[in-house]
Design an enzyme around this catalytic site. Structure first.
Site, short mmCIF file in Angstrom:
data_model
loop_
_atom_site.label_atom_id
_atom_site.label_comp_id
_atom_site.label_asym_id
_atom_site.label_seq_id
_atom_site.Cartn_x
_atom_site.Cartn_y
_atom_site.Cartn_z
N CYS A 129 12.36 -3.26 51.77
CA CYS A 129 12.51 -3.73 53.16
C CYS A 129 11.17 -3.91 53.87
CB CYS A 129 13.39 -2.77 53.94
SG CYS A 129 14.98 -2.51 53.18
N HIS A 169 12.49 -4.03 61.54
CA HIS A 169 13.40 -4.24 60.42
C HIS A 169 14.81 -3.86 60.89
CE1 HIS A 169 15.45 -4.02 56.70
NE2 HIS A 169 15.40 -2.71 56.58
N ASN A 219 21.70 -5.55 57.05
CA ASN A 219 20.35 -5.26 56.56
C ASN A 219 20.01 -6.24 55.43
OD1 ASN A 219 18.09 -4.23 55.29
ND2 ASN A 219 18.83 -2.11 55.23
O1 UT7 Z 1 16.57 -0.64 54.93
C1 UT7 Z 1 15.98 0.38 54.20
C2 UT7 Z 1 16.09 1.68 54.83
N1 UT7 Z 1 17.47 2.08 54.98
C3 UT7 Z 1 17.80 2.76 56.05
O2 UT7 Z 1 16.96 2.98 56.88
C4 UT7 Z 1 19.21 3.28 56.13
C5 UT7 Z 1 19.20 4.60 56.83
N2 UT7 Z 1 20.50 5.24 56.91
C6 UT7 Z 1 21.49 4.82 57.70
O3 UT7 Z 1 21.42 3.79 58.31
C7 UT7 Z 1 22.67 5.74 57.87
O4 UT7 Z 1 22.37 6.98 57.28
C8 UT7 Z 1 24.00 5.18 57.28
C9 UT7 Z 1 24.51 4.06 58.14
C10 UT7 Z 1 23.78 4.73 55.87
C11 UT7 Z 1 25.06 6.28 57.30
O5 UT7 Z 1 25.24 6.79 58.61
P1 UT7 Z 1 25.22 8.36 58.87
O6 UT7 Z 1 25.47 8.55 60.29
O7 UT7 Z 1 23.94 8.89 58.28
O8 UT7 Z 1 26.50 8.84 58.06
P2 UT7 Z 1 26.60 9.89 56.86
O9 UT7 Z 1 26.01 9.32 55.62
O10 UT7 Z 1 26.08 11.23 57.33
O11 UT7 Z 1 28.15 9.97 56.69
C12 UT7 Z 1 28.99 10.52 57.73
C13 UT7 Z 1 30.44 10.41 57.30
C14 UT7 Z 1 30.70 10.92 55.87
O12 UT7 Z 1 31.96 11.55 55.86
P3 UT7 Z 1 32.08 13.16 55.91
O13 UT7 Z 1 31.31 13.65 54.71
O14 UT7 Z 1 31.47 13.56 57.20
O15 UT7 Z 1 33.55 13.37 55.83
C15 UT7 Z 1 30.76 9.67 55.06
O16 UT7 Z 1 31.56 9.82 53.91
O17 UT7 Z 1 30.83 9.03 57.29
C16 UT7 Z 1 31.42 8.71 56.03
N3 UT7 Z 1 31.15 7.32 55.73
C17 UT7 Z 1 31.97 6.31 56.10
N4 UT7 Z 1 33.12 6.29 56.77
C18 UT7 Z 1 33.69 5.09 56.99
C19 UT7 Z 1 30.08 6.80 55.07
N5 UT7 Z 1 30.20 5.47 55.00
C20 UT7 Z 1 31.35 5.14 55.62
C21 UT7 Z 1 32.00 3.92 55.88
N6 UT7 Z 1 33.16 3.94 56.56
N7 UT7 Z 1 31.49 2.74 55.48
#
Ligand code: UT7
Length: 326
Positions: free
Chosen positions: A113, A253, A283
């Site tokens: 990225c 980004h 993204n």
């Molecule tokens: O471009 C290169 C660099 N990349 C980035 O900078 C990405 C950085 N990360 C992010 O943008 C975020 O971490 C994400 C959008 C990927 C995830 O958001 P988050 O707030 O960090 O969520 P999480 O991974 O902590 O997940 C929270 C909950 C989990 O459920 P439990 O374990 O709390 O029951 C996940 O399983 O959300 C769940 N979850 C979803 N639920 C519905 C994860 N993906 C989904 C989904 N739909 N698509």
């Protein structure tokens, strides 16, 4: 020492739109979750048979035309991508052939990225040294080809697209003031595709285990992204004796709206001074900044004399910034 500037920009996204609602039918997710956690509503997905160089070609044609030059005037082509047409040759060489840019040296760089900022830094230095005069820089990704459409934690995030810029000599006030690129390889496994390279070549096992798709430690990556983007933005401004309030536009980004908001808050920038189009494209990795830059230019959000800051963060981990006087 010469000064380098962005002479023109161009971009292209595939016509095929995939909405959050459509993804609700593929994996256990919802439009509400995706929009609240990322700011994404829809993304573009390349059509069957459409490869990275096809997207890059459209964006490049537009940038070359706007610069008022011919493809033969280009003396270098840099393509920032981690989803090129094939393992080798470089997508830049395939693009060179399509464009008929027979006088250019062409090569790819892989900084995920952060690729466009890395490429801008390379191009800036080639122009400043006097070694090259007209460089085509493209950020392009066909991430959909590496997306696991059964993994809800990643498949909702990415999109395909391309953005291009012509970098040349500055003969007026407008220039790339500074670029800064950094990386920390100790976190290489935060975002990666495990197989398909020399470590784990393609086999029945790697395919069965879905090892050719993107794996991401989203939450851990998020925290490092917020921290590093805040500090590199402030460092770049301080080094160049500018205050955040002097910026007309921040073009970050587009990985996650919450990361963008956190950076803007730390810089004390109102959201009106931040370019955001993540809701439309998701993204797009190396393509996100040049697509957003082209949109900013086309909609009059960047005007002559403006100070703008580009910043990116991605797999590697890599990050970088570019301060520009437009
Ligand atoms: O471009 C290169 C660099 N990349 C980035 O900078 C990405 C950085 N990360 C992010 O943008 C975020 O971490 C994400 C959008 C990927 C995830 O958001 P988050 O707030 O960090 O969520 P999480 O991974 O902590 O997940 C929270 C909950 C989990 O459920 P439990 O374990 O709390 O029951 C996940 O399983 O959300 C769940 N979850 C979803 N639920 C519905 C994860 N993906 C989904 C989904 N739909 N698509």
């Amino acid at each position: 020492m010469n000064k380098a500037k962005i002479i023109s920009t161009g971009s292209y996204v595939p016509e095929n739109i995939v909405t959050n609602r459509q993804l609700e039918k593929k994996v256990d997710t919802s439009d509400e979750w995706i929009f609240e956690r990322t700011g994404i509503r829809e993304r573009r997905i390349a059509l069957k048979g459409q490869a990275a160089s096809d997207l890059a070609y459209e964006a490049s044609k537009s940038a070359v035309k706007k610069a008022g030059i011919k493809a033969k005037d280009l003396d270098m082509i840099i393509v920032a991508t981690v989803t090129g047409d094939m393992q080798f040759p470089s997508t830049a060489c395939i693009l060179q052939d399509r464009l008929g840019a027979s006088n250019a040296a062409a090569f790819d760089i892989g900084a995920a990225c952060s690729g466009f900022i890395y490429g801008l830094s390379i191009a800036e230095n080639f122009i400043k040294s006097g070694a090259r005069e007209k460089i085509l820089l493209v950020g392009v990704e066909a991430l959909s080809r590496y997306t696991d459409w059964e993994d809800r934690t990643t498949c909702v995030l990415f999109g395909d697209g391309a953005g291009a810029a012509i970098i040349g000599l500055s003969t007026d006030d407008s220039c790339i003031i500074a670029t800064d690129i950094q990386s920390d390889g100790s976190m290489w496994d935060y975002i990666h595709v495990p197989a398909g390279g020399s470590r784990k070549p393609c086999s029945k096992e790697t395919v069965d285990k879905r090892l050719h798709f993107i794996r991401m430690k989203g939450n851990e990556t998020f925290k490092v992204a917020v921290k590093t983007l805040e500090s590199i933005a402030l460092e770049t401004l301080e080094k160049n004796k500018l205050k955040p309030s002097q910026l007309s536009l921040l073009i970050p980004h587009q990985a996650n709206l919450r990361i963008i908001q956190a950076t803007a808050k730390r810089l004390g920038l109102p959201m009106e001074k931040v370019m955001i189009n993540i809701e439309k494209y998701g993204n797009t990795s190396a393509a996100s900044i040049p697509i957003a830059l082209d949109e900013a230019v086309n909609t009059g959000r960047v005007r002559s004399g403006d100070y703008i800051l580009l910043e990116a963060f991605g797999a590697g981990l890599t990050w970088g910034s570019a301060l520009i006087k437009w």
